[in-house]
Structure formats: C-alpha cells, structure tokens
Design a protein around this motif. Structure first.
Motif, short mmCIF file in Angstrom:
data_model
loop_
_atom_site.label_atom_id
_atom_site.label_comp_id
_atom_site.label_asym_id
_atom_site.label_seq_id
_atom_site.Cartn_x
_atom_site.Cartn_y
_atom_site.Cartn_z
N VAL A 229 0.84 -1.20 0.00
CA VAL A 229 0.00 0.00 0.00
C VAL A 229 0.88 1.25 0.00
CG1 VAL A 229 -1.69 1.31 1.34
CG2 VAL A 229 -1.94 -1.17 1.10
N GLU A 232 1.97 1.95 -3.53
CA GLU A 232 0.86 2.49 -4.32
C GLU A 232 0.58 3.95 -3.94
OE1 GLU A 232 -2.34 1.65 -7.21
OE2 GLU A 232 -0.36 0.84 -6.74
N ARG A 264 0.49 -3.42 4.13
CA ARG A 264 -0.43 -4.39 3.54
C ARG A 264 -0.21 -4.47 2.02
NH1 ARG A 264 -5.03 -4.80 6.92
NH2 ARG A 264 -4.28 -4.72 9.07
N ILE A 266 -1.76 -4.66 -1.91
CA ILE A 266 -2.88 -4.17 -2.71
C ILE A 266 -2.55 -4.40 -4.18
CG2 ILE A 266 -2.01 -1.81 -2.97
CD1 ILE A 266 -4.93 -0.86 -2.58
N LEU A 301 -8.87 -3.58 4.20
CA LEU A 301 -8.45 -2.23 3.83
C LEU A 301 -9.67 -1.44 3.38
CD1 LEU A 301 -5.19 -2.65 1.67
CD2 LEU A 301 -5.36 -1.53 3.89
N TYR A 337 -10.04 -9.95 -5.73
CA TYR A 337 -10.77 -10.07 -4.46
C TYR A 337 -12.14 -10.71 -4.74
CZ TYR A 337 -7.39 -6.52 -2.90
OH TYR A 337 -6.23 -5.83 -2.61
N HIS A 341 -15.00 -8.03 -1.66
CA HIS A 341 -14.81 -6.60 -1.84
C HIS A 341 -16.16 -5.91 -2.00
CE1 HIS A 341 -15.36 -7.89 -6.04
NE2 HIS A 341 -15.86 -6.66 -6.22
N LEU A 369 -11.65 -3.72 0.81
CA LEU A 369 -10.92 -4.88 0.31
C LEU A 369 -10.70 -5.83 1.47
CD1 LEU A 369 -8.28 -2.90 -1.76
CD2 LEU A 369 -10.50 -3.74 -2.52
#
Length: 377
Positions: A229, A232, A264, A266, A301, A337, A341, A369
């Motif tokens: 994360v 990103e 985490r 993603i 998340l 997911y 999600h 998520l």
C-alpha cells in the motif's frame, strides 16, 4: 535399526513412485474392483457355501471383470459416446453390458462345469440367468459411473480452461491499463514542465522528478500484480504532485495513509484510475479539493477517494465507457478479491464541521478490500 528403517522407507518410496506411474484409469480400476471383489467373495461364499471354492472363483473372475470393463471403456470411446450420456448412449450401455455379462457367465461356466463346481440347491437355469442378471447390473452401474466421472472431469477441465482464459484476459487488461497512460496527462505535464523551465527551473525540475517517479512505478509494475500500500500511495502522491503543478491553486490534493495499512498488499495500479477520474471530472472552476484516505480495518483495507463537485451523468458515462474507468476497476476487483470486496461511487453533502474540513458537495469512491489480494498468476 536405522539402516533397516531407511531400507523400508526407500522401498515405500519406490512402491509409491511405481503406483503413480500407473495410468489413472487403471489405478481407479484396481481400487474399485478390489473393493468389489471383497463384496463378491462374501456373496459367493454364501452362495457356494464353501469359502475356498468361492475364493478360487473370485481370483479367476475379478481379473476378467477388469478386462471387460477396460474393453467397455474402449468401446464407448470408439463409438463416440465417451462422457456424453444420450439416449443412444444408454441403449449402447444396456446392449454392451448384456453382451459383457453373457461373456463373463460363459467363461465362468466353462471353468465351473468341468470342475464340478455346482451351486447348491440351484438348477442349471438359475446358474446361468442369475449370474447374468447380476453381472449385467454390475456393468450397467460401472458404465453409468464411468460416464458420470468422464462428464465431471470434462466439465471441470472446461471450467478450468475458462477460468484460465478469463484470468489471462484480465491480466492482459491489467497490463494494458498500466501501459495505457493517459496521453493527455503526459502531454500536458510535459508542456507544463516546458512552460516552467524559463522562469521557474526549480519547479520544472520538481515536476520532472515527480513525473519520473510516477512513470517508474507504472512501468516497474508491469510484471508485478501486487504491491505494498505504501508503494501504491507513493505513486499516487507523485501523480498528484504533477497535477498540482499543472493546475496550481485550483487543485489541492492530500493522501492520508494509516501506518497500519502501509505494509499491507494491494493490487498494483488499482487506485490510480479512481484518482485520475477524480482529477478529470472534479470541479476545478474555483478550487478542487481531492483527498485519498487509506486505513486498515482489522484484516481489511478501506479506501476513500473524494473530490469536491457533483456526480454528473456525462462523467459516469465516460467512466464506464473508457478502459481505464470504473468497469476496469470492477473487473480487477473481481479477479483479485473474488467475493471479498465492495465498491461504491456516490455523492455526499458535507457540513462545515466535517472532519476533513470540506464543505459542500463531494463525490466519493469507496473501496472495502477484504483480506489479501489474489496474485492472479
């Protein structure tokens, strides 16, 4: 003692290896007919009232049953009925099962008659018709089970192929998305750099660095479907700094990242289309306030991307039409997911006491998520 144990282990390993070298069909046959032979032996012991005789006949008959079953399999394949249970296939099963039962009964009779292995209290007619009916039912049951297993395996193979094809298509779509940078964004960013160079070379250099960081993340992630994360968020920050330099005071962007969420995982490039659409369709007439909030909720998340403005119909139509819009995000969510999600795009009205200090209409894209993303590889 250890030498003996090593030898036993080696022998077991060789047996296991030899077993798995046997084709699946024959492994299943050995197990099924092995279990059936025990039932057949028990039945035959009661009928003949002689265990030794029943065991002898069983040892003769069971290999014959396996051979006949293999012949039936070959016949179904040659006739084109393999895995497809139609009316013609059912008729074929009954006919071939009857012929197979007759062949087995004839073979048993040829062995039993010269040896005088008569069945107590049974006449000659019973000795033929009863085993015939019994073995016909056995072969019909085996054939139906064979067709069912073939149909299941065929269906599973088709589903696996379809799933692999869909995953490949979605991976190709994801890679296309990563490489399909908005040409207008790149063109405008470079023009902005060129305009800043004469009078503000330091600002131009900062824009180039941010643009370089954004492009580096985009191209480096081509073969990486999942990132942290923090990575990103860093790419989003570089993208937004370039946009802030382009639009000046008309755009103010902020990223709030929960420290518990930074480590985490993603899906790479998942949030950028949402942020890009917020910049593109947000109201910059006066001042566009854009905020990205990422926080951890247990193992999940939650991502909230909001911008000042209203959710206009033309914007929604464009989002669903472009390859880098909401439909693409939804498809990647379904891949990475599946069933884990939620995604919503809606409009809210914030008051003067809103915690993010905004006041007025805001458009919110919100993601939940659950758990770690599937890599899709």
């Amino acid at each position: 003692m250890s030498i003996f144990a090593d030898e036993v282990s080696t022998t077991q390993g060789r047996v296991r290896t030899s077993w798995y070298r046997v084709p699946v069909f024959w492994r299943v046959q050995l197990v099924v007919w092995g279990v059936f032979s025990l039932v057949d032996l028990a039945t035959r012991s009661i009928v003949y009232q002689n265990f030794a005789l029943a065991l002898t006949i069983t040892l003769i008959v069971e290999p014959l049953l396996m051979l006949v079953a293999a012949t039936l399999r070959a016949a179904f394949g040659r006739l084109g009925f393999e895995g497809r249970l139609s009316g013609m296939a059912l008729a074929c099963i009954l006919l071939l099962s009857a012929a197979s039962a007759a062949a087995v009964v004839a073979a048993i009779t040829l062995v039993r008659a010269p040896m005088g292995w008569n069945i107590p209290d049974w006449n000659s007619r019973q000795e033929v018709l009863t085993p015939f009916a019994y073995y016909m039912l056995v072969f019909v049951g085996w054939s139906l089970a064979y067709f069912w297993v073939k149909a299941e395996l065929g269906g599973r193979t088709d589903r696996q192929r379809a799933a692999v094809a869909e995953a490949e298509a979605l991976r190709a779509e994801l890679q296309q998305l990563r490489l399909q940078l908005n040409p207008h964004f790149l063109f405008n960013a470079l023009n902005g750099v060129a305009e800043e160079i004469p009078e503000h070379p330091t600002a131009a250099l900062a824009m180039l660095r941010d643009l370089s960081a954004y492009l580096r993340h985009s191209f480096a992630g081509v073969d990486k479907t999942v990132v942290s994360v923090a990575a990103e968020a860093e790419a989003l920050a570089a993208y937004l700094r370039v946009q802030e330099a382009r639009f000046g005071p008309r755009l103010h962007a902020q990223i709030a990242l929960d420290p518990d969420a930074s480590g985490r995982s993603i899906v790479s490039f998942l949030l950028q289309p949402l942020v890009e659409n917020a910049v593109k369709y947000g109201d910059r007439a006066q001042h566009l306030d854009l905020r990205v909030l990422i926080r951890a909720e247990g193992a999940d998340l939650r991502v909230r991307i909001q911008n000042s403005g209203t959710l206009a119909e033309p914007a929604q139509a464009s989002l669903t039409r472009t390859g880098i819009g909401l439909e693409n995000v939804r498809r990647r969510l379904a891949l990475h997911y599946p069933g884990r999600h939620s995604f919503s795009l809606h409009q809210e009205k914030t008051g003067p006491q809103a915690p993010d200090c905004t006041h007025g209409d805001v458009v919110v894209a919100e993601l939940l998520l659950e758990g770690e993303p599937c890599s899709g590889s």
